[in-house]
Design an enzyme around this catalytic site. Structure first.
Site, PDB file in Angstrom:
ATOM      1  N   ARG A   9     -47.440  14.852 -16.366  1.00 15.36           N
ATOM      2  CA  ARG A   9     -46.252  15.476 -16.485  1.00 15.36           C
ATOM      3  C   ARG A   9     -45.836  16.040 -18.093  1.00 15.36           C
ATOM      4  NH1 ARG A   9     -43.068  10.522 -13.849  1.00 15.36           N
ATOM      5  NH2 ARG A   9     -43.911   9.370 -15.701  1.00 15.36           N
ATOM      6  N   GLY A  10     -46.632  15.726 -19.195  1.00 13.67           N
ATOM      7  CA  GLY A  10     -46.442  16.295 -20.271  1.00 13.67           C
ATOM      8  C   GLY A  10     -46.951  17.754 -20.294  1.00 13.67           C
ATOM      9  N   THR A  36     -47.611   5.720 -16.706  1.00  7.61           N
ATOM     10  CA  THR A  36     -47.373   4.421 -17.593  1.00  7.61           C
ATOM     11  C   THR A  36     -46.041   4.020 -17.748  1.00  7.61           C
ATOM     12  OG1 THR A  36     -46.682   6.292 -19.388  1.00  7.61           O
ATOM     13  CG2 THR A  36     -49.244   5.705 -19.204  1.00  7.61           C
ATOM     14  N   CYS A 134     -57.961  23.169 -30.317  1.00  9.76           N
ATOM     15  CA  CYS A 134     -57.514  24.191 -29.835  1.00  9.76           C
ATOM     16  C   CYS A 134     -58.011  25.602 -30.606  1.00  9.76           C
ATOM     17  CB  CYS A 134     -55.814  24.362 -29.651  1.00  9.76           C
ATOM     18  SG  CYS A 134     -55.081  23.506 -31.043  1.00  9.76           S
ATOM     19  N   GLN A 161     -51.109  28.689 -36.821  1.00 14.30           N
ATOM     20  CA  GLN A 161     -50.695  27.953 -35.502  1.00 14.30           C
ATOM     21  C   GLN A 161     -49.390  27.608 -35.141  1.00 14.30           C
ATOM     22  OE1 GLN A 161     -54.645  25.511 -37.177  1.00 14.30           O
ATOM     23  NE2 GLN A 161     -53.717  24.228 -35.539  1.00 14.30           N
ATOM     24  N   ARG A 267     -49.272  25.990 -40.191  1.00 13.87           N
ATOM     25  CA  ARG A 267     -48.168  26.160 -39.015  1.00 13.87           C
ATOM     26  C   ARG A 267     -47.426  27.311 -39.259  1.00 13.87           C
ATOM     27  NH1 ARG A 267     -49.733  23.491 -34.726  1.00 13.87           N
ATOM     28  NH2 ARG A 267     -49.608  21.637 -35.673  1.00 13.87           N
ATOM     29  N   HIS A 274     -51.973  30.079 -31.098  1.00 11.52           N
ATOM     30  CA  HIS A 274     -52.730  30.112 -32.169  1.00 11.52           C
ATOM     31  C   HIS A 274     -53.192  31.559 -32.455  1.00 11.52           C
ATOM     32  CE1 HIS A 274     -51.663  26.082 -32.235  1.00 11.52           C
ATOM     33  NE2 HIS A 274     -52.724  25.587 -31.865  1.00 11.52           N
TER      34      HIS A 274
END
Length: 370
Positions: A9-10, A36, A134, A161, A267, A274
């Site tokens: 679900r994430g 969970t 990644c 990123q 970032r 990225h």
């Protein structure tokens, strides 16, 4: 094959489910969904009934599976993986989290680059496959043609990123920051006579105010950047910068004679792509057209962008690449330091080749080999 799915679900898990539906992976497996928090409720239906959600911490339930794919994160892996192995489970563990990447028993999986290593592992008893960092995966997708020929002496990677690498809440916060900045100067923007210096001053004041939304990043990202990702190591690197060298060399099978790879991880205010500016020291002077051919023919997703301004601005950006499997490489040119120095810039979707895609492809490889 009974395949358990955890963390579906994430953000990464949702992208994985979408890709598995698109590629009809569910047609080939018996999916068993775990949770969970919502144990006992109906499982999602991605083309076939999967019954109820099972407890993701129930070792006995997990032991009944032939394979587990987890995007649940490192803390879940730390708790469940050793307990499951100690209970005698000999199935395939396919994981997005970084926890097991450097374990001797694990292969970092990126099949367009290290398919031979993956197949050798499957045929010689390896049961743990982990997606790579990644930026590392995206860099190797872009430059695999040079690495497979052993042409790289060393490389420096300066990264740009996306917010997605920090998580879903960070993506939301970036958009919120953008909105707060716009709201602060919307009336001035609507007035053509307003001074841009006054607008700029107000933007800076807004970003520095105590009410600016920074719960997740800790500092402003919209209109700014953060030249640090992950924790500090003893040598002054961030952990993200350390991963570039150790993970890339493990994927390439070069731990005994590693290619030095280092740089600065930054970032920026992109959503989920990225980008990386790469300085590559080649072992020999190779004509640029040959370099472009090596890069372009390495895999089906890399795309060489001509080193021209207009097409670079159109094709070599997060806005163009987001949501796609394309990994464009451009700004390819020899550098002032010498003809054995190569400049490159590449972009890739952090949630696809940077996270979800290597996992589902690993499952397909296992299915084909077994």
């Amino acid at each position: 094959m009974r395949v358990g799915l955890v963390g579906w679900r994430g953000m990464v898990g949702s992208v994985l489910m979408q890709r598995m539906v698109e590629e009809r992976d569910f047609d080939l497996i018996e999916p068993v969904f775990f949770s969970t928090s919502q144990i006992g409720v109906p499982a999602p239906n991605f083309g076939k009934d999967a019954g109820m959600l099972h407890d993701a911490f129930d070792i006995e339930s997990l032991k009944q599976l032939d394979a587990v794919i987890t995007c649940q994160g490192g803390s879940y892996t730390e708790k469940v993986y050793p307990a499951l192995r100690q209970a005698g489970w000999k199935g395939y563990w396919i994981d997005a989290a970084s926890t097991l990447r450097m374990d001797k028993e694990a292969i970092i999986t990126l099949d367009p680059v290290n398919l031979k290593q993956i197949l050798h592992g499957i045929h010689h008893g390896t049961k743990t496959f982990v997606g790579g960092n990644c930026t590392v995966s995206l860099m190797l997708m872009a430059l695999g043609g040079l690495y497979e020929r052993g042409l790289v002496e060393w490389m420096s990677a300066m990264t740009y990123q996306a917010a997605s690498g920090a998580g879903a809440q960070n993506m939301r916060e970036l958009i919120s920051q953008m909105g707060v900045i716009n709201d602060a100067v919307s009336s001035e923007l609507a007035n053509p006579a307003s001074s841009i210096l006054d607008i700029d001053k107000k933007v800076a004041e807004t970003m520095r105010s105590g009410s600016f939304p920074t719960d997740n990043f800790g500092v402003p990202l919209a209109g700014s950047l953060i030249p640090w990702i992950d924790v500090k190591r003893d040598n002054g690197q961030s952990k993200e910068e350390w991963k570039a060298g150790v993970e890339a060399n493990k994927i390439l099978g070069l731990q005994d004679s590693p290619v030095p790879i280092d740089g600065t991880c930054v970032r920026i205010g992109a959503m989920r792509c990225h980008s990386q500016a790469l300085t590559i020291k080649l072992k020999q002077n190779i004509p640029l057209d040959e370099i472009e051919e090596m890069i372009a023919t390495h895999n089906d997703w890399v795309k060489v962008i001509p080193n021209e301004r207009d097409i670079t601005a159109r094709e070599l950006t997060p806005a163009k690449v987001t949501g796609t499997l394309s990994v464009p490489v451009g700004r390819l040119r020899k550098m002032a330091m010498g003809d054995d120095f190569l400049n490159a810039f590449t972009v890739g979707d952090q949630l696809l080749w940077g996270a979800a895609e290597p996992l589902r492809r690993t499952l397909r490889i296992i299915l084909a080999e077994k």
